[in-house]
Design an enzyme around this catalytic site. Structure first.
Site, PDB file in Angstrom:
ATOM      1  N   LYS A 122       0.161 -12.564   7.291  1.00 15.97           N
ATOM      2  CA  LYS A 122      -0.494 -11.447   7.995  1.00 15.97           C
ATOM      3  C   LYS A 122       0.434 -10.874   9.064  1.00 15.97           C
ATOM      4  O   LYS A 122       0.673  -9.669   9.126  1.00 15.97           O
ATOM      5  CB  LYS A 122      -1.798 -11.928   8.641  1.00 15.97           C
ATOM      6  CG  LYS A 122      -2.601 -10.798   9.235  1.00 15.97           C
ATOM      7  CD  LYS A 122      -3.642 -11.297  10.197  1.00 15.97           C
ATOM      8  CE  LYS A 122      -3.152 -11.107  11.599  1.00 15.97           C
ATOM      9  NZ  LYS A 122      -4.097 -11.438  12.638  1.00 15.97           N
ATOM     10  N   ASP A 141      -6.577  -9.364   8.003  1.00 18.13           N
ATOM     11  CA  ASP A 141      -7.125  -9.931   9.237  1.00 18.13           C
ATOM     12  C   ASP A 141      -8.647  -9.961   9.105  1.00 18.13           C
ATOM     13  O   ASP A 141      -9.185  -9.735   8.016  1.00 18.13           O
ATOM     14  CB  ASP A 141      -6.672  -9.114  10.452  1.00 18.13           C
ATOM     15  CG  ASP A 141      -7.083  -7.658  10.328  1.00 18.13           C
ATOM     16  OD1 ASP A 141      -7.972  -7.355   9.506  1.00 18.13           O
ATOM     17  OD2 ASP A 141      -6.516  -6.816  11.043  1.00 18.13           O
TER      18      ASP A 141
END
Ligand code: SF4
Length: 220
Positions: A122, A141
């Site tokens: 991420k 996320d």
């Protein structure tokens, strides 16, 4: 409701129209700054991160400065972002690897970025897209995970598996912006506790998986 493969293009068109300037709200001027800001933004608002990063970036202008930082001083500087001990550990660990393995420069590939301590896909995706304009994946996320589930784009709950589903569905030219569009949508409309479906631009394309109706929610 049509399958996700058929809905994805109209969904992307509507999101792009609703959030035309979808880019990270974190303030940064170079790859190291967006890396540090992204680490700090975990469990914290971008606004709060942006408040303290100007002074932080002045105090630690390069990876070597973080690598030799006094841990307690760094912890104090980033304390308002929460989880500051772990974040300081990750920043210093990443900086040390950047210095020792990459000559002081933040690497620009997924394979190299995920070798930095505390940097998962991420964070790496945000650094790659924001600092290098590279789309090697989609950053998943909490907003992307939640809204992808509600929209029926993925049934998975683990970020890596959600990303795999999204990479199959979302055309590559949208990979860069997908995270930012969903973060904006998640903040403005499709919030965790109270999605505002009646005003949502995606309402006609969304099966609202897992979303409680207003009457059910108010009884709970
Ligand atoms: S219709 Fe509701 S659940 Fe679906 S994306 Fe919009 S706000 Fe979220």
């Amino acid at each position: 409701m049509e399958p996700a493969e058929k809905r994805i293009r109209p969904i992307l068109r509507l999101l792009a129209k609703a959030y035309p300037a979808s880019r990270t709200a974190l303030a940064f001027e170079n790859p190291l700054e967006i890396l540090v800001a992204t680490i700090l933004s975990a469990q914290c608002t971008d606004e709060r991160v942006n408040k303290l990063t100007p002074a932080l970036f002045r105090r630690y202008p390069d990876a070597a400065a973080y690598a030799r930082a006094d841990r307690e001083e760094l912890e104090a500087a980033i304390r308002p972002t929460g989880f500051f001990r772990n974040k300081a550990k990750n920043i210093m660990g990443a900086a040390r690897t950047i210095v020792s393995a990459f000559g002081g420069r933040v690497p620009d590939t997924m394979e190299e970025l995920v070798t930095l301590p505390g940097v998962a896909r991420k964070t790496a995706n945000i650094v790659l897209s924001s600092a290098f304009g590279k789309a090697e994946g989609i950053a998943v996320d909490v907003h992307v995970a939640r809204i992808s589930g509600r929209l029926g784009l993925s049934r998975q709950t683990v970020p890596e598996k959600i990303e795999r589903d999204l990479l199959r569905l979302v055309p590559r030219e949208f990979w860069l912006d997908f995270n930012f569009m969903l973060v904006n949508h998640g903040r403005a409309v499709c919030q965790a506790r109270k999605p505002n479906c009646p005003v949502c631009t995606l309402a006609s394309l969304c099966p609202r998986i897992g979303v409680k109706t207003a009457s059910r929610a108010s009884r709970e």
